[in-house]
Design an enzyme around this catalytic site. Structure first.
Site, PDB file in Angstrom:
ATOM      1  N   ALA A 119      65.126  63.229  -4.942  1.00 13.56           N
ATOM      2  CA  ALA A 119      65.972  63.996  -4.031  1.00 13.56           C
ATOM      3  C   ALA A 119      65.095  64.823  -3.108  1.00 13.56           C
ATOM      4  O   ALA A 119      63.892  64.941  -3.318  1.00 13.56           O
ATOM      5  CB  ALA A 119      66.901  64.922  -4.803  1.00 13.56           C
ATOM      6  N   LYS A 120      65.685  65.389  -2.098  1.00 14.10           N
ATOM      7  CA  LYS A 120      65.005  66.362  -1.257  1.00 14.10           C
ATOM      8  C   LYS A 120      66.055  67.168  -0.530  1.00 14.10           C
ATOM      9  O   LYS A 120      67.183  66.698  -0.347  1.00 14.10           O
ATOM     10  CB  LYS A 120      64.124  65.646  -0.222  1.00 14.10           C
ATOM     11  CG  LYS A 120      62.994  66.500   0.296  1.00 14.10           C
ATOM     12  CD  LYS A 120      61.863  66.517  -0.709  1.00 14.10           C
ATOM     13  CE  LYS A 120      60.651  67.231  -0.208  1.00 14.10           C
ATOM     14  NZ  LYS A 120      59.491  66.853  -1.057  1.00 14.10           N
TER      15      LYS A 120
END
Ligand code: GLU
Length: 427
Positions: free
Chosen positions: A116-117
Site C-alpha cells: 500500500a501507499k
C-alpha cells in the site's frame, strides 16, 4: 458490436508516467515468468484506491483543502503495508506506483503483508507544526475506514516522520476509544515504536552494498561512496558506511551538495544540518550540484531522494560500480537498460531499501504481542532477512541471466502468484 474488455479500462486515472514505469517493470517479470494472462491482469491495477479532500484551518484562519490518497495494491499475503508521503508532487499515479513496489518489497522479504501507499499533496516545510498536526489528524480521520492493524498499516515516507506517526496513532486511538499502537509503524519508541526502526532502511541499504561488494570481490575499506539525499535514509546510510571505513566523497540535499575526495566527516555534517537545516555552508568540502553529484566517478552511488533521478539523459554518464537504490524508483526504465549495458551492478529499490519495512514488520509484531525485543535482536534478524533476500535475488539473476531488478520482481511475482493460486478466486 462486441467490445474487447480492455477498451473499457483504457485510461484509469492512475496511468501516469511513474505508474507506467512500475507496470512496465512488472510486465518484464511477467513475460519472463510466462505468467498466465488471468493472473497477470490481477496485478496490473491497484486493488482499491481512496481519494480524500482534507479541509484544514490554517494559522491565519483561512481554510485550505488538500488532496490525499491511500492505495492498496495487493492484499494476497496479508494486510497491506506502506508509507505516507507528504510532498507537493503526490498524485494518485505516484501513490499507486509506490503501492505496487511495496507489494513486491514485502513479498521479497518474506513478510506477511501486501502493498500500500498513501500521501497528501502538500509542502510540509511550508506548514507550521500546528497546521501539519491538523492535516495529519484530519487525513487520518478521512481514511479511517481504510486502515487498521489487520487491514492496512501506514508508516513514514518522504515528508513524514515519527511525530506524524504519533499523531496518526493518537487520532486512530481516539476514534476507537483505546490505545492501538499497531495501527502505524515508525512511531516513537515511547509509544510502542521499535528500537532500530529509524536506522533500519539505511542499515538494509548497507547490508545490500556489503553483499554486492562481496559478490564483486571488493573490500569495503576506503571505497568511495556518493549519496544523493541526506534525510533519514541518506544520513543513516552515510553514517554506517563511514563507520565501516568507507569514504563518503559527496552528499546532497534538496538545496545543494558538497564533495570532498578525501571523505566527508559525516558526524560533523550531521551536526551542521541539525543547526542550519541544510548542507549549504558546511566547510568540509566543495559545493556540487545534484546533477553533477550523480555523475561523479565512485565505487557506490546511492540515490536516496526522489524518483526519476537517473534517466536516459544522464545514465550514460553514471560512473559507479554499484548503484544502490535507497529511494523508490530512482532509475527510469530506459536508463536501466543503459546501466545494464554498461555493466553496472544495480541493487533495485525493492531490495535495497526494504530494511525499513522489515523492521516495520518487527514493530507491528511487537505491538500485537506487547512484547518488545532488544536492539541487537532486531538488527540481527534484519541482517538475516536482507542478506537471504539478496542471495535469493542474486541466484536468480545469475541462473536466468537477468539483472537484479528483474530477478527480484520475478521472485516476488512468483511468490504472490503461488499464494493467489492456493487461495483461489472468489467467488
Ligand atoms: N515508506 C517506506 C518504504 O517505502 C517504509 C514502509 C513501511 O515501513 O511500511 O519502504
Amino acid at each position: 458490436m462486441s467490445h474487447h474488455p480492455s477498451e473499457h479500462r483504457s485510461n484509469p486515472e492512475y496511468y501516469t508516467p511513474i505508474y507506467n514505469m512500475a507496470l512496465a517493470q512488472f510486465e518484464q517479470a511477467a513475460d519472463k515468468l510466462n505468467l498466465d494472462p488471468n493472473l497477470r491482469k490481477r496485478f496490473t491495477d491497484p486493488k482499491r484506491a481512496l481519494m480524500v479532500n482534507i479541509p484544514i484551518r490554517m494559522d491565519d484562519k483561512r481554510v485550505e483543502v488538500f488532496h490525499g490518497y491511500r492505495v492498496h495494491h495487493d492484499t494476497t499475503l496479508g494486510p497491506s503495508k506502506g508509507g505516507i508521503r507528504f510532498h507537493p508532487d503526490v498524485t494518485l499515479g505516484e501513490v499507486s506506483a509506490l503501492a505496487m513496489w511495496m507489494t513486491w518489497k514485502c513479498a521479497l522479504m518474506g513478510l506477511p503483508f501486501g502493498g500500500a501507499k498513501g500521501g497528501v499533496r502538500c509542502d510540509p516545510h511550508a506548514l507550521s507544526r500546528n497546521e501539519l498536526q491538523r492535516l495529519t489528524r484530519r487525513f487520518t480521520a478521512e481514511i479511517i475506514q481504510f486502515i487498521g492493524p489487520e487491514i492496512d498499516v501506514p508508516a513514514p515516507d518522504i515528508g513524514t516522520n515519527e511525530q506524524v506517526m504519533a499523531w496518526m496513532m493518537d487520532t486512530y486511538s481516539q476514534f476507537k476509544g483505546y490505545s492501538i499502537q499497531e495501527i502505524v509503524t515508525g512511531k516513537p519508541v515511547n509509544i510502542g515504536g521499535s528500537l532500530g526502526r529509524i536506522e533500519a532502511t539505511g542499515r538494509g541499504v548497507v547490508y545490500c552494498i556489503l553483499e554486492a561488494m562481496r559478490h564483486l570481490n571488493m573490500q569495503p575499506e576506503g571505497r568511495s561512496i556518493v549519496i544523493q539525499g541526506f534525510g533519514n535514509v541518506g544520513y543513516h546510510t552515510a553514517h554506517i558506511l563511514h563507520k565501516k571505513g568507507c569514504r563518503i566523497i559527496a552528499v546532497s540535499d534538496i538545496k545543494s551538495g558538497i564533495c570532498n575526495g578525501k571523505g566527508i566527516n559525516v558526524p560533523a555534517l550531521r551536526q551542521h544540518v541539525e543547526k542550519h537545516k541544510y548542507i549549504e555552508g558546511f566547510p568540509g568540502g566543495d559545493e556540487i550540484s545534484n546533477a553533477d553529484l550523480l555523475e561523479l566517478s565512485c565505487d557506490v552511488l546511492v540515490p536516496a531522494a526522489l524518483s526519476g533521478q537517473i534517466t536516459h539523459e544522464n545514465a550514460d554518464r553514471i560512473s559507479c560500480k554499484i548503484l544502490a537504490e535507497a529511494a523508490n524508483g530512482p532509475t527510469t526504465l530506459d536508463a536501466d537498460k543503459i546501466l545494464q549495458d554498461k555493466g553496472l551492478f544495480v541493487i533495485p529499490d525493492v531490495l535495497a531499501n526494504a530494511g525499513g519495512v522489515t523492521v516495520s514488520y518487527f514493530e507491528w509484531v511487537q505491538g500485537l504481542q506487547n512484547f518488545f525485543w532488544k536492539e541487537e535482536e532486531i538488527n540481527e534478524r534484519l541482517h538475516d532477512i536482507v542478506t537471504v533476500a539478496f542471495q535469493n535475488v542474486l541466484r536468480i539473476a545469475l541462473s536466468e541471466k537477468v539483472d537484479m531488478r528483474l530477478a527480484a520482481l520475478m521472485l516476488s511475482v512468483r511468490k504472490i502468484t503461488e499464494a493467489k493460486l492456493a487461495r483461489g478466486l472468489f467467488p
